[in-house]
Scaffold this active site. Structure first.
Site, PDB file in Angstrom:
ATOM      1  N   GLY A 250      -2.645  11.258  -0.883  1.00 59.05           N
ATOM      2  CA  GLY A 250      -1.399  11.366  -0.117  1.00 59.05           C
ATOM      3  C   GLY A 250      -0.502  10.186  -0.451  1.00 59.05           C
ATOM      4  O   GLY A 250       0.640  10.365  -0.836  1.00 59.05           O
ATOM      5  N   GLY A 521      -5.430   4.312  10.038  1.00 60.10           N
ATOM      6  CA  GLY A 521      -6.355   5.412  10.343  1.00 60.10           C
ATOM      7  C   GLY A 521      -7.671   4.957  10.941  1.00 60.10           C
ATOM      8  O   GLY A 521      -8.054   5.375  12.043  1.00 60.10           O
ATOM      9  N   ARG A 630     -13.656  -6.541   9.987  1.00 54.88           N
ATOM     10  CA  ARG A 630     -14.985  -6.053   9.636  1.00 54.88           C
ATOM     11  C   ARG A 630     -14.846  -4.835   8.727  1.00 54.88           C
ATOM     12  O   ARG A 630     -13.960  -4.001   8.932  1.00 54.88           O
ATOM     13  CB  ARG A 630     -15.752  -5.649  10.901  1.00 54.88           C
ATOM     14  N   GLN A 640     -11.081   1.783  -1.917  1.00 52.02           N
ATOM     15  CA  GLN A 640      -9.667   1.684  -1.544  1.00 52.02           C
ATOM     16  C   GLN A 640      -9.000   0.509  -2.263  1.00 52.02           C
ATOM     17  O   GLN A 640      -7.881   0.633  -2.754  1.00 52.02           O
ATOM     18  CB  GLN A 640      -9.524   1.498  -0.033  1.00 52.02           C
ATOM     19  N   LYS A 703      -9.659  -3.820  10.516  1.00 55.08           N
ATOM     20  CA  LYS A 703      -8.236  -3.774  10.178  1.00 55.08           C
ATOM     21  C   LYS A 703      -8.041  -2.854   8.969  1.00 55.08           C
ATOM     22  O   LYS A 703      -8.994  -2.471   8.303  1.00 55.08           O
ATOM     23  CB  LYS A 703      -7.711  -5.179   9.827  1.00 55.08           C
ATOM     24  N   VAL A 705      -7.122  -1.358   5.249  1.00 59.00           N
ATOM     25  CA  VAL A 705      -7.458  -1.842   3.906  1.00 59.00           C
ATOM     26  C   VAL A 705      -6.770  -1.027   2.804  1.00 59.00           C
ATOM     27  O   VAL A 705      -6.622  -1.493   1.685  1.00 59.00           O
ATOM     28  CB  VAL A 705      -8.998  -1.870   3.712  1.00 59.00           C
ATOM     29  N   GLY A 706      -6.304   0.160   3.117  1.00 57.65           N
ATOM     30  CA  GLY A 706      -5.826   1.059   2.066  1.00 57.65           C
ATOM     31  C   GLY A 706      -4.611   0.550   1.309  1.00 57.65           C
ATOM     32  O   GLY A 706      -4.450   0.821   0.128  1.00 57.65           O
ATOM     33  N   GLU A 707      -3.745  -0.158   1.994  1.00 65.85           N
ATOM     34  CA  GLU A 707      -2.495  -0.561   1.358  1.00 65.85           C
ATOM     35  C   GLU A 707      -2.465  -2.023   0.964  1.00 65.85           C
ATOM     36  O   GLU A 707      -1.877  -2.395  -0.046  1.00 65.85           O
ATOM     37  CB  GLU A 707      -1.322  -0.179   2.262  1.00 65.85           C
TER      38      GLU A 707
HETATM   39 MO1  MOS Z   1       0.908   5.017   3.646  1.00 66.21          MO
HETATM   40  S1  MOS Z   1       2.442   4.647   2.261  1.00 66.21           S
HETATM   41  O1  MOS Z   1       1.739   4.391   5.006  1.00 66.21           O
HETATM   42  O2  MOS Z   1       0.423   6.641   3.839  1.00 66.21           O
END
Ligand code: MOS
Length: 740
Positions: A250, A521, A630, A640, A703, A705-707
């Site tokens: 996404g 998320g 954590r 990620q 917290k 981590v993806g971005e």
């Molecule tokens: Mo992310 S760019 O906030 O799905």
């Protein structure tokens, strides 16, 4: 490709136990996981768009006769009535749609690539052939696709969108402090427009069951699709159900209702058949949102030792003519260091494109490219080591609000990364490090941060006699691993095997599905799931901590299934916010909370090698150390960060959505012409986590981590290129011609 996988501490435990793996890996690699376009309901028809071939204007005449004559074509439509497809506002302006412009409503063409006709046929070949045969005559109008083009319209964001969190950040008198600073750095950096090109394109399948509309869509925001379609089609939201259990990537650009769903829903009702549409790759470049072009001017004032006295960060960011996609670039650059005086200024520039949107670290990655490049310039100007310079400017509290950070281990990220990378061996002199094969080595560092947000989540848990625990929670799985994080939490809490935990996400029939984005998320879903599990323990009468014999406990209640539910909010939110959630609107909070400020932090160390004759830039090695609280799911968290670093390599060296003033739209809307990094571009990625719980932020200490993993990568690469060549490249992507 050599990839070093370093899961969270405890390190050195060898093969991770099965419960730390990706729980839906088997489904995904065997094709059992069903993505939206995998759904082929009985009698499904296939839809596609014909699109505009001018930069802007009106359709004067459109000829669909040849299209209609193609065997198998069921429907060709150019315009839907105002009562058939009602307006759905832009998601960032209180609506549900990815942009306020709904195509196929009139003869207006706002941008090249906008749909001008819908074709539905028995099969995709017929639909595609028919769409190709549609011809149109246009009355062209002048357009602007560059932010510096004539006709592009520049607005001061805080005046155009007067919302407190979009106001310019100002601390002290940064201009005076800059002027008075002994060392002054100033530069203008440009980040191109980019498209996320997820493996799975935007795709949806709709069908009617009497008056009920059933939707499978690839979306990070099933609620927005549900409520948006209800509003658009004049339905009761109770009669719309949306399911998005798996998304094939996404990155932020599947964050709201897309303009293809309404038209295919109307077509489906007219035809009495299910209808599917998957956007062809090239159409995703004009009908999917994208990371807007942005230009950043950064000025840093410091003392002779490089201690920051002032920072000024001014941004012009592209938006569309019809919507204001906001900019939040300075939210991060004002927080990276203890700068006593800061002034941000964010402007939006209206251009003739589809509305831009979110793409992994949408503002933070371009902002860090500019700001962290400037920090590298400051290191050079003051003769300080770039790591030491950053450590010397570490912040103890949030410099903007004065509130404490709920957790900030950026210094530790820098120290650990430097040690692991071998930074101490670096000769600061540009071009001084030569590899055995004659390549010029460049070593660069950059830091990054990403706001910690939380959204309200409803979690529903049920335990069955066969020992199965089923969790339905608000959240979407787009490859990031939310199922793994939830399943691991429940399995560990109740002492049940991961295989006995079933996680249902992205389904509006079960619980409300708020947008999953902003790296919120996991930190949002886990507290709700934990609270629901606590409720379940109550219902089962096993409140003492420790493993639960689920079959026995369920049997003892005399019921076949025992259920529990919990709802959690962000710190400081009141239950009032649940109205937003229940209406399909945005309801996120952060990073500033009543008593603290939350960010995730990262430090990247990059080696580039520049081949001496071709000057080809390679990235053989990246070390990234992340503080995301954590680590909830070690395998997916590491993945990620690696994915984010790969996107950072793409941003720095490959990806640019090209525009041309003569044509409008984007010129390179294919994977051949829009090169994303492939295996040959990606070498050793070493990922490490601080893994300290952030318990102020939420009870799980987790917290996002993806971005954050992408923030600073492009800067570290640009800084490494400077170290190798002595050239400061202030525009991405860095290409061969920049280092000749
Ligand atoms: Mo992310 S760019 O906030 O799905």
């Amino acid at each position: 490709m050599t990839v070093t996988n370093t899961p969270a501490a405890p390190a050195g435990t060898g093969t991770p136990p099965p419960d730390t793996r990706r729980v839906d890996a088997y489904e995904k690699v065997t094709g059992k996981a069903r993505y939206s376009a995998d759904r082929v309901p009985e009698g499904v028809a296939y839809a596609t768009f014909a699109t505009a071939r001018i930069g802007k204007g009106r359709v004067v005449r459109i000829d669909t006769s040849a299209a209609t004559a193609v065997p198998g074509v069921l429907l060709v439509e150019t315009t839907f009535g105002p009562d058939e497809l009602r307006d759905v506002g832009f998601v960032m302006a209180g609506g549900h749609a990815v942009q306020s412009l709904q195509p196929l409503r009139d003869d207006h063409v706002a941008y090249r690539g906008q749909p001008i006709a819908l074709v539905v046929a028995d099969d995709l070949v017929a639909a595609t052939e028919a769409a190709r045969l549609i011809t149109a005559e246009y009355r062209p109008e002048p357009f602007a696709v560059r932010i510096d083009a004539e006709g592009a319209d520049t607005l001061l964001q805080e005046r155009a969108i007067p919302l407190p969190f979009l106001a310019d950040i100002k601390v002290g008198d940064a201009d005076a402090a800059f002027e008075a600073s002994p060392v002054r750095i100033a530069g203008t950096y440009e980040h191109p427009a980019q498209h996320a090109v997820p493996m799975e394109p935007h795709a949806g399948v709709v069908r009617w069951d009497g008056g009920r509309l059933i939707v499978d869509d690839s979306t990070q925001n099933a609620n927005a699709v549900r409520f948006g379609l209800a509003a658009q089609l004049g339905l009761d939201p109770a009669d719309v159900e949306v399911s998005s259990p798996y998304i094939g990537g996404g990155f932020g650009n599947k964050n709201a209702l897309y303009g293809y769903l309404g038209p295919i829903a109307v077509a489906s009702r007219r035809l009495g058949r299910p209808v599917k549409m998957a956007l062809p790759r090239s159409q995703t470049f004009h009908n999917g949102s994208f990371r807007p072009n942005s230009v950043h001017t950064v000025r840093l004032g410091a003392d002779e030792n490089g201690r920051l006295l002032a920072a000024i960060h001014e941004v012009d960011q592209q938006t569309s003519r019809h919507d204001l996609f906001p900019c939040q670039a300075t939210e991060v650059t004002s927080r990276l260091y203890a700068v006593p005086a800061f002034r941000g200024r964010q402007r939006l520039v209206r251009t003739d494109v589809q509305t831009p949107g979110f793409m992994r670290a949408p503002w933070e990655s371009p902002a860090a490219f500019a700001f962290e490049s400037a920090m590298d310039e400051l290191a050079c100007a003051t003769g300080r080591d770039p790591v030491e310079l950053r450590l010397a400017n570490d912040a103890a509290v949030d410099p903007v609000t004065g509130l404490p950070f709920s957790g900030r281990h950026l210094a530790e990220c820098l120290r650990r990364g430097a040690a692991r990378f071998g930074w101490g061996e670096r000769d600061p002199e540009p071009g001084s490090m030569i590899a055995e094969d004659g390549s010029i080595l460049g070593w660069g560092v950059a830091a990054g941060c990403y706001p910690g947000s939380i959204v309200p989540v409803v979690a529903h848990v049920s335990a069955a006699e066969d020992g199965t625990v089923t969790v339905a929670a608000g959240g979407h799985e787009m490859g990031q691993g939310i199922r793994s994080a939830i399943a691991l939490l429940v399995a560990r809490d109740l002492g049940v095997p991961v295989s006995k935990v079933i996680v249902q996400v992205g389904d509006t029939r079960l619980v409300p599905q708020h947008l999953t984005a902003g790296s919120w998320g996991t930190a949002s879903a886990l507290p709700a799931v934990r609270a629901a599990v606590d409720e379940l323990r109550e219902a089962l009468g096993v409140t003492a901590p420790g493993d639960v014999d689920i079959p026995a406990a369920v049997r003892a209640t005399g019921r076949p299934v025992v259920t529990a539910e919990a709802t959690t909010l962000a710190p400081g939110q009141t239950p009032q916010v649940l109205k937003q959630l229940d209406g399909g609107f945005l309801a996120y909070a952060g990073p500033v909370y009543p008593e603290f400020v939350t960010f995730s932090w990262v430090a990247h160390f990059v080696e580039v090698r520049i081949e001496p004759t071709t000057r080809r830039v390679r990235v053989p090695r990246v070390v990234s150390v992340t503080d995301c609280g954590r680590v909830a799911s070690p395998v997916t968290a590491a993945s990620q960060v690696r994915g984010a670093v790969v996107m950072g390599i793409g941003a720095a060296l490959r990806e640019e959505s090209d525009v041309d003033d003569r044509f409008g739209g984007f010129l390179n809307p294919t994977l051949e012409e829009y090169p994303v990094p492939v295996n040959a571009d990606v070498h050793r990625l070493e990922v490490e986590f601080i893994d300290e719980p952030d318990l102020l932020f939420n009870p799980l200490g987790v917290k996002g981590v993806g971005e954050v993993g992408m923030v600073g990568v492009a800067a570290a690469i640009a800084n490494a290129v400077h170290h190798a060549t002595g050239r400061r490249i202030r525009r991405l992507p860095i290409r061969l011609e920049n280092v000749l």
